[in-house]
Write a protein that holds these residues in place. Structure first.
Motif, PDB file in Angstrom:
ATOM      1  N   ASP A  29      -3.200   9.442  -0.893  1.00  0.00           N
ATOM      2  CA  ASP A  29      -4.185   8.406  -0.305  1.00  0.00           C
ATOM      3  C   ASP A  29      -3.679   8.570   1.524  1.00  0.00           C
ATOM      4  O   ASP A  29      -3.256   7.391   1.229  1.00  0.00           O
ATOM      5  CB  ASP A  29      -2.851   7.288  -0.854  1.00  0.00           C
ATOM      6  N   THR A  30      -3.535   9.347   2.031  1.00  0.00           N
ATOM      7  CA  THR A  30      -3.754   9.150   2.821  1.00  0.00           C
ATOM      8  C   THR A  30      -4.579  10.124   3.656  1.00  0.00           C
ATOM      9  O   THR A  30      -4.932  11.061   3.102  1.00  0.00           O
ATOM     10  CB  THR A  30      -2.592   9.774   4.133  1.00  0.00           C
TER      11      THR A  30
ATOM     12  N   SER B 269      -8.312   4.765   4.266  1.00  0.00           N
ATOM     13  CA  SER B 269      -9.229   3.525   3.583  1.00  0.00           C
ATOM     14  C   SER B 269     -10.545   3.545   4.378  1.00  0.00           C
ATOM     15  O   SER B 269     -10.834   4.400   5.092  1.00  0.00           O
ATOM     16  CB  SER B 269      -8.288   2.474   4.934  1.00  0.00           C
TER      17      SER B 269
ATOM     18  N   GLY C  53       0.604   3.350  -3.264  1.00  0.00           N
ATOM     19  CA  GLY C  53      -0.356   4.651  -2.349  1.00  0.00           C
ATOM     20  C   GLY C  53       0.781   6.357  -3.180  1.00  0.00           C
ATOM     21  O   GLY C  53       1.200   6.138  -4.067  1.00  0.00           O
ATOM     22  N   THR C  54      -0.130   7.371  -3.491  1.00  0.00           N
ATOM     23  CA  THR C  54      -0.059   8.816  -3.298  1.00  0.00           C
ATOM     24  C   THR C  54      -0.001  10.013  -1.672  1.00  0.00           C
ATOM     25  O   THR C  54      -0.482   8.917  -0.631  1.00  0.00           O
ATOM     26  CB  THR C  54      -0.425   9.336  -4.866  1.00  0.00           C
TER      27      THR C  54
ATOM     28  N   THR D  14       4.350   8.655   1.380  1.00  0.00           N
ATOM     29  CA  THR D  14       3.749   7.720   0.090  1.00  0.00           C
ATOM     30  C   THR D  14       3.969   7.572  -1.149  1.00  0.00           C
ATOM     31  O   THR D  14       4.285   7.002  -2.243  1.00  0.00           O
ATOM     32  CB  THR D  14       2.798   6.793   0.421  1.00  0.00           C
TER      33      THR D  14
ATOM     34  N   ALA E 126       0.879  -1.071  -0.122  1.00  0.00           N
ATOM     35  CA  ALA E 126      -0.047   0.019  -0.076  1.00  0.00           C
ATOM     36  C   ALA E 126       1.314   1.455  -0.132  1.00  0.00           C
ATOM     37  O   ALA E 126       0.612   2.246  -0.941  1.00  0.00           O
ATOM     38  CB  ALA E 126      -0.829   0.023   1.092  1.00  0.00           C
TER      39      ALA E 126
ATOM     40  N   LEU F 297      -2.883   5.838   6.022  1.00  0.00           N
ATOM     41  CA  LEU F 297      -3.120   5.636   5.225  1.00  0.00           C
ATOM     42  C   LEU F 297      -4.967   5.637   4.905  1.00  0.00           C
ATOM     43  O   LEU F 297      -5.572   5.069   5.798  1.00  0.00           O
ATOM     44  CB  LEU F 297      -2.632   4.009   4.658  1.00  0.00           C
TER      45      LEU F 297
END
Length: 325
Positions: A225-226, A242, A221-222, A290, A217, A240
């Protein structure tokens, strides 16, 4: 090239790179690998079972490296007494102790006269000034890009680091959004004398406790994506993004409070994801860096790459006679 800053001199390390405390993840294999590669590895104290477990982990690191390493105490985040754990670290004669969260004053009182270097993680200028007043040897300054627990003001690394560097006299170690040689050189340009990396050191081979899905992940991820959770209870932290963090944010929007959130933000929920890869039942901390993670190298490979990139930049700066736009 040789790299010498007040941080390398203070900690007795080759390169000005510190590995973050990484709750539930920063244990002997990772700490020793980072230290052997020329940085400062750290083990996390407060997610171990007790003083004897900490002593064994310290002894394990000593068996794997003869280089300096640290023990990190997340004193405000795990809801348990730290005094016996601190005594265990002192009995094992560790050379560096770092503190995250909470009030470090009692730590400094106990460490008075001890032959140990004291680092404090801060997220605001005033916190850094207070740490210096208490006797810190250096401060680690984390901007809002970082993973895990952050400051409440959303100040970014590029603003916070020079603010702190201008206000204190002890060395500054920059943290938050740093994952390569460009980040190291940027931090030095801002007045820091070293860097701390947490998220980037999860995505290395020696972070053996992190589940492959967690590392994947981070790799895929970029920076988008947090998500920052726990704002509503005054303890913002970046993880992260989700379905699990969406649940947390929804509860926060409904003013659930700590009691309504505790099962979702617990250490057990954290471990379900980072140890078992259960994204549907837990979460993993991660910074915006990330977006810069493209592989899972060894700690040695990562650190050598960072220093090679930094050397290239330093050589380029030294050769250029003029700046054109």
């Amino acid at each position: 090239m040789k790299w010498k800053t007040r941080v390398t001199e203070l900690l007795g390390i080759k390169y000005p790179i510190v590995q973050g405390g990484l709750a539930y993840l920063a244990y002997a294999e990772l700490a020793a690998a980072v230290s052997n590669a020329g940085g400062l590895g750290q083990i996390t104290a407060m997610t171990l079972d007790g003083p004897e477990a900490l002593k064994k982990e310290i002894q394990k690191v000593k068996a794997l490296t003869d280089k300096p390493f640290g023990v990190n105490f997340a004193i405000g985040q795990h809801g348990r007494p730290y005094e016996e754990m601190l005594e265990a670290a002192l009995e094992e004669e560790v050379s560096v102790i770092s503190m995250t969260g909470g009030n470090p004053a009692p730590f400094f009182a106990r460490l008075s006269g001890a032959n140990v270097k004291k680092l404090v993680l801060t997220a605001a200028r005033r916190q850094a000034e207070k740490a210096e007043e208490l006797g810190a040897d250096a401060v680690m300054v984390v901007g809002q890009e970082g993973g895990g627990h952050l400051g409440r003001n959303d100040t970014g690394t590029f603003v916070l680091v020079p603010q702190v560097a201008d206000s204190i006299h002890i060395p500054v170690i920059a943290s938050g959004g740093i994952g390569d040689g460009r980040g190291l050189m940027a931090a030095l340009s801002l007045g820091a004398e070293g860097i701390e990396m947490g998220t980037r050191f999860i995505a290395v081979k020696e972070c053996v406790h992190a589940h492959p899905l967690y590392k994947k992940a981070l790799l895929n991820g970029t920076e988008n994506d947090t998500a920052v959770i726990k704002r509503s209870i005054g303890a913002p932290a970046r993880a992260l993004a989700s379905a699990w963090t969406e649940k947390i944010l929804k509860l926060e929007s409904e003013n659930a409070g700590y009691e309504g959130l505790k099962d979702y933000i617990s250490g057990e929920a954290n471990k379900k994801y980072i140890y078992e890869g259960q994204a549907e039942n837990g979460f993993g901390w991660a910074g915006q860096v990330t977006g810069l993670i493209k592989d899972i190298p060894s700690a040695e490979e990562l650190i050598q790459r960072i220093m090679s990139e930094a050397d290239e930049i330093r050589n380029k700066w030294g050769k250029e006679k003029e700046v054109t736009t």
